[in-house]
Design a protein around this motif. Structure first.
Motif, PDB file in Angstrom:
ATOM      1  N   HIS A  47       0.842  -1.193   0.000  1.00  0.00           N
ATOM      2  CA  HIS A  47       0.000   0.000   0.000  1.00  0.00           C
ATOM      3  C   HIS A  47       0.880   1.248   0.000  1.00  0.00           C
ATOM      4  O   HIS A  47       1.986   1.249   0.553  1.00  0.00           O
ATOM      5  CB  HIS A  47      -0.906  -0.003   1.229  1.00  0.00           C
ATOM      6  N   GLY A  48       0.379   2.307  -0.595  1.00  0.00           N
ATOM      7  CA  GLY A  48       1.161   3.542  -0.699  1.00  0.00           C
ATOM      8  C   GLY A  48       1.650   4.074   0.625  1.00  0.00           C
ATOM      9  O   GLY A  48       2.722   4.694   0.692  1.00  0.00           O
ATOM     10  N   VAL A  49       0.898   3.849   1.706  1.00  0.00           N
ATOM     11  CA  VAL A  49       1.300   4.374   3.007  1.00  0.00           C
ATOM     12  C   VAL A  49       2.611   3.753   3.473  1.00  0.00           C
ATOM     13  O   VAL A  49       3.388   4.381   4.209  1.00  0.00           O
ATOM     14  CB  VAL A  49       0.173   4.155   4.047  1.00  0.00           C
ATOM     15  N   PHE A  50       2.910   2.513   3.018  1.00  0.00           N
ATOM     16  CA  PHE A  50       4.176   1.872   3.369  1.00  0.00           C
ATOM     17  C   PHE A  50       5.232   2.036   2.279  1.00  0.00           C
ATOM     18  O   PHE A  50       6.423   2.029   2.571  1.00  0.00           O
ATOM     19  CB  PHE A  50       3.959   0.379   3.647  1.00  0.00           C
ATOM     20  N   VAL A  51       4.789   2.165   1.045  1.00  0.00           N
ATOM     21  CA  VAL A  51       5.748   2.296  -0.052  1.00  0.00           C
ATOM     22  C   VAL A  51       6.340   3.704  -0.103  1.00  0.00           C
ATOM     23  O   VAL A  51       7.544   3.880  -0.328  1.00  0.00           O
ATOM     24  CB  VAL A  51       5.074   1.952  -1.397  1.00  0.00           C
ATOM     25  N   SER A  52       5.512   4.729   0.131  1.00  0.00           N
ATOM     26  CA  SER A  52       5.971   6.111  -0.013  1.00  0.00           C
ATOM     27  C   SER A  52       7.157   6.470   0.887  1.00  0.00           C
ATOM     28  O   SER A  52       8.017   7.267   0.468  1.00  0.00           O
ATOM     29  CB  SER A  52       4.813   7.085   0.228  1.00  0.00           C
ATOM     30  N   PRO A  53       7.265   5.924   2.120  1.00  0.00           N
ATOM     31  CA  PRO A  53       8.444   6.284   2.922  1.00  0.00           C
ATOM     32  C   PRO A  53       9.771   5.949   2.265  1.00  0.00           C
ATOM     33  O   PRO A  53      10.765   6.652   2.485  1.00  0.00           O
ATOM     34  CB  PRO A  53       8.241   5.473   4.210  1.00  0.00           C
ATOM     35  N   PHE A  54       9.800   4.918   1.422  1.00  0.00           N
ATOM     36  CA  PHE A  54      11.074   4.519   0.828  1.00  0.00           C
ATOM     37  C   PHE A  54      11.553   5.509  -0.235  1.00  0.00           C
ATOM     38  O   PHE A  54      12.716   5.465  -0.638  1.00  0.00           O
ATOM     39  CB  PHE A  54      10.963   3.102   0.255  1.00  0.00           C
ATOM     40  N   LEU A  55      10.656   6.404  -0.665  1.00  0.00           N
ATOM     41  CA  LEU A  55      11.091   7.454  -1.577  1.00  0.00           C
ATOM     42  C   LEU A  55      12.028   8.432  -0.877  1.00  0.00           C
ATOM     43  O   LEU A  55      12.810   9.132  -1.527  1.00  0.00           O
ATOM     44  CB  LEU A  55       9.872   8.203  -2.136  1.00  0.00           C
ATOM     45  N   PHE A  89      -6.742   3.302   7.655  1.00  0.00           N
ATOM     46  CA  PHE A  89      -5.501   2.543   7.817  1.00  0.00           C
ATOM     47  C   PHE A  89      -5.696   1.390   8.800  1.00  0.00           C
ATOM     48  O   PHE A  89      -5.196   0.280   8.578  1.00  0.00           O
ATOM     49  CB  PHE A  89      -4.378   3.453   8.304  1.00  0.00           C
ATOM     50  N   SER A  90      -6.430   1.631   9.867  1.00  0.00           N
ATOM     51  CA  SER A  90      -6.691   0.584  10.852  1.00  0.00           C
ATOM     52  C   SER A  90      -7.417  -0.595  10.217  1.00  0.00           C
ATOM     53  O   SER A  90      -7.084  -1.762  10.482  1.00  0.00           O
ATOM     54  CB  SER A  90      -7.513   1.147  12.011  1.00  0.00           C
ATOM     55  N   ALA A  91      -8.392  -0.317   9.369  1.00  0.00           N
ATOM     56  CA  ALA A  91      -9.126  -1.389   8.689  1.00  0.00           C
ATOM     57  C   ALA A  91      -8.206  -2.168   7.760  1.00  0.00           C
ATOM     58  O   ALA A  91      -8.256  -3.406   7.707  1.00  0.00           O
ATOM     59  CB  ALA A  91     -10.296  -0.801   7.913  1.00  0.00           C
ATOM     60  N   LEU A  92      -7.340  -1.444   7.025  1.00  0.00           N
ATOM     61  CA  LEU A  92      -6.377  -2.096   6.137  1.00  0.00           C
ATOM     62  C   LEU A  92      -5.465  -3.028   6.928  1.00  0.00           C
ATOM     63  O   LEU A  92      -5.235  -4.188   6.535  1.00  0.00           O
ATOM     64  CB  LEU A  92      -5.546  -1.030   5.419  1.00  0.00           C
ATOM     65  N   PHE A  93      -4.962  -2.530   8.058  1.00  0.00           N
ATOM     66  CA  PHE A  93      -4.034  -3.306   8.882  1.00  0.00           C
ATOM     67  C   PHE A  93      -4.717  -4.535   9.477  1.00  0.00           C
ATOM     68  O   PHE A  93      -4.212  -5.659   9.377  1.00  0.00           O
ATOM     69  CB  PHE A  93      -3.472  -2.415   9.986  1.00  0.00           C
ATOM     70  N   ASN A  94      -5.875  -4.348  10.101  1.00  0.00           N
ATOM     71  CA  ASN A  94      -6.552  -5.452  10.776  1.00  0.00           C
ATOM     72  C   ASN A  94      -7.049  -6.512   9.799  1.00  0.00           C
ATOM     73  O   ASN A  94      -6.986  -7.706  10.084  1.00  0.00           O
ATOM     74  CB  ASN A  94      -7.712  -4.919  11.623  1.00  0.00           C
ATOM     75  N   GLU A  95      -7.523  -6.079   8.637  1.00  0.00           N
ATOM     76  CA  GLU A  95      -7.970  -7.046   7.634  1.00  0.00           C
ATOM     77  C   GLU A  95      -6.789  -7.844   7.085  1.00  0.00           C
ATOM     78  O   GLU A  95      -6.898  -9.047   6.837  1.00  0.00           O
ATOM     79  CB  GLU A  95      -8.699  -6.322   6.499  1.00  0.00           C
ATOM     80  N   GLY A  96      -5.647  -7.170   6.915  1.00  0.00           N
ATOM     81  CA  GLY A  96      -4.457  -7.863   6.451  1.00  0.00           C
ATOM     82  C   GLY A  96      -3.979  -8.901   7.445  1.00  0.00           C
ATOM     83  O   GLY A  96      -3.650 -10.038   7.079  1.00  0.00           O
ATOM     84  N   MET A  97      -3.949  -8.539   8.721  1.00  0.00           N
ATOM     85  CA  MET A  97      -3.513  -9.479   9.747  1.00  0.00           C
ATOM     86  C   MET A  97      -4.494 -10.636   9.916  1.00  0.00           C
ATOM     87  O   MET A  97      -4.102 -11.788  10.126  1.00  0.00           O
ATOM     88  CB  MET A  97      -3.335  -8.748  11.084  1.00  0.00           C
ATOM     89  N   LEU A 239      13.826  -5.135   5.143  1.00  0.00           N
ATOM     90  CA  LEU A 239      13.671  -3.796   4.577  1.00  0.00           C
ATOM     91  C   LEU A 239      12.330  -3.192   4.978  1.00  0.00           C
ATOM     92  O   LEU A 239      12.252  -2.028   5.369  1.00  0.00           O
ATOM     93  CB  LEU A 239      13.784  -3.884   3.053  1.00  0.00           C
ATOM     94  N   PHE A 240      11.270  -3.987   4.905  1.00  0.00           N
ATOM     95  CA  PHE A 240       9.932  -3.495   5.226  1.00  0.00           C
ATOM     96  C   PHE A 240       9.832  -3.088   6.695  1.00  0.00           C
ATOM     97  O   PHE A 240       9.337  -2.012   7.035  1.00  0.00           O
ATOM     98  CB  PHE A 240       8.902  -4.587   4.912  1.00  0.00           C
ATOM     99  N   ILE A 241      10.326  -3.953   7.592  1.00  0.00           N
ATOM    100  CA  ILE A 241      10.166  -3.686   9.018  1.00  0.00           C
ATOM    101  C   ILE A 241      11.075  -2.543   9.466  1.00  0.00           C
ATOM    102  O   ILE A 241      10.808  -1.887  10.473  1.00  0.00           O
ATOM    103  CB  ILE A 241      10.424  -4.965   9.838  1.00  0.00           C
ATOM    104  N   MET A 242      12.139  -2.288   8.703  1.00  0.00           N
ATOM    105  CA  MET A 242      13.013  -1.152   9.004  1.00  0.00           C
ATOM    106  C   MET A 242      12.236   0.161   8.958  1.00  0.00           C
ATOM    107  O   MET A 242      12.522   1.100   9.710  1.00  0.00           O
ATOM    108  CB  MET A 242      14.168  -1.108   8.001  1.00  0.00           C
ATOM    109  N   ALA A 243      11.226   0.225   8.087  1.00  0.00           N
ATOM    110  CA  ALA A 243      10.475   1.470   7.914  1.00  0.00           C
ATOM    111  C   ALA A 243       9.759   1.888   9.181  1.00  0.00           C
ATOM    112  O   ALA A 243       9.482   3.072   9.385  1.00  0.00           O
ATOM    113  CB  ALA A 243       9.474   1.324   6.773  1.00  0.00           C
ATOM    114  N   VAL A 244       9.429   0.937  10.057  1.00  0.00           N
ATOM    115  CA  VAL A 244       8.707   1.270  11.291  1.00  0.00           C
ATOM    116  C   VAL A 244       9.590   1.123  12.521  1.00  0.00           C
ATOM    117  O   VAL A 244       9.105   1.084  13.653  1.00  0.00           O
ATOM    118  CB  VAL A 244       7.439   0.396  11.437  1.00  0.00           C
ATOM    119  N   ASN A 245      10.929   1.041  12.294  1.00  0.00           N
ATOM    120  CA  ASN A 245      11.894   0.855  13.385  1.00  0.00           C
ATOM    121  C   ASN A 245      11.731  -0.481  14.090  1.00  0.00           C
ATOM    122  O   ASN A 245      11.998  -0.608  15.283  1.00  0.00           O
ATOM    123  CB  ASN A 245      11.831   1.998  14.406  1.00  0.00           C
TER     124      ASN A 245
END
Length: 282
Positions: A47-55, A89-97, A239-245
């Motif tokens: 999702h863009g919310v996680f991809v955009s930080p890598f820019l 975002f909460s719905a996206l996260f909870n549905e994914g999990m 790499l992914f988990i690095m984005a959230v420390n």
């Protein structure tokens, strides 16, 4: 499509006489269709919310170690603050999990059923909508299963299930139970926070001779990766988990936080691909 066929997402057949290419599903893309589709889970990391930080990765790498996470630098708030305050975002996260739980828990219960044998009660800490706890409760009806999560999560919990939902914060304390279950929780946090969470877990569980333990489902870096795809997945999650420390840990790093939290022993059981079960004993 050349990218997707080269990486194994789709297959491709080259017909004769200049006809058009024919694309087909592979085992990977078959996981994204049908009633058991993993699409909600895959939609989360891409999702863009996680991809955009890598820019902004180049700028972030120039900051001191104490700088905000890549996610926070981009969005002005942590992942968990956004999850608490942004319903979309909460719905996206909870549905994914929940989607991931529906997939992985069947495998855990089938291949590692003995880890749940003899338990009388279990709390799924930060268990979201309860997908994992419900799978355990269905497979082992003698286990009283509960989910501990923040109030805004438990407020949206499904009704009419045999799982109890408890509003609370794992950093403040965890209710007593025979065992504690943590699915993809600890990799979101640094060592100090993990030790605090695990200490609260240790306070909550029964003694070892009464079956008390903490059951963690997470990634163990370097734990028998059986193919290059598994190794690729491990480093991409790094790499992914690095984005959230967060931190993906090898066994040495897991052992450090396990013993710092006061546990006496542990056992690692490879489950599927990059994921393992870690049993921690008081």
């Amino acid at each position: 499509m050349r990218v997707l066929t080269t990486t194994g997402i789709f297959s491709v057949k080259h017909p004769k006489d200049g006809d058009e290419l024919v694309y087909g599903l592979t085992p990977a893309s078959q996981l994204l269709v049908g009633s058991s589709s993993l699409a909600p889970f895959i939609s989360l990391p891409i999702h863009g919310v996680f991809v955009s930080p890598f820019l902004g990765l180049g700028s972030w790498l120039q900051h001191e170690h104490s700088s905000p996470s890549l996610f926070e630098m981009t969005h002005g708030q942590t992942t968990w603050y956004m999850n608490d305050h942004d319903p979309t975002f909460s719905a996206l996260f909870n549905e994914g999990m929940a989607c991931d739980s529906g997939f992985i828990m069947d495998i855990v219960i089938t291949s590692c059923s003995d880890i749940f044998q003899g338990l009388s009660s279990l709390i799924d800490v930060a268990g979201g909508l309860g997908g994992a706890a419900l799978a355990i409760a269905t497979a082992f009806p003698n286990i009283q299963c509960s989910v501990l999560d923040l109030p805004h999560v438990t407020a949206n919990a499904p009704a009419s299930t045999n799982v109890k939902y408890i509003a609370g914060d794992m950093f403040d304390g965890i209710p007593s139970a025979n065992a504690i279950f943590l699915k993809w929780v600890l990799h979101d946090w640094g060592d100090a926070d993990c030790v605090k969470i695990l200490k609260n877990c240790k306070k909550a569980i029964s003694p070892r001779d009464a079956g008390g333990k903490v059951i963690v489902l997470d990634i163990v870096i370097g734990d028998e990766p059986s193919s290059i795809k598994h190794k690729e997945t491990q480093v991409l999650f790094d790499l992914f988990i690095m984005a959230v420390n967060g931190v993906e840990r090898d066994e040495k790093e897991w052992r450090k936080i396990i013993f710092e939290a006061g546990f006496s022993d542990y056992k690692i059981i490879p489950v599927l691909g990059v994921r393992s079960v870690i049993e921690m004993y008081p």
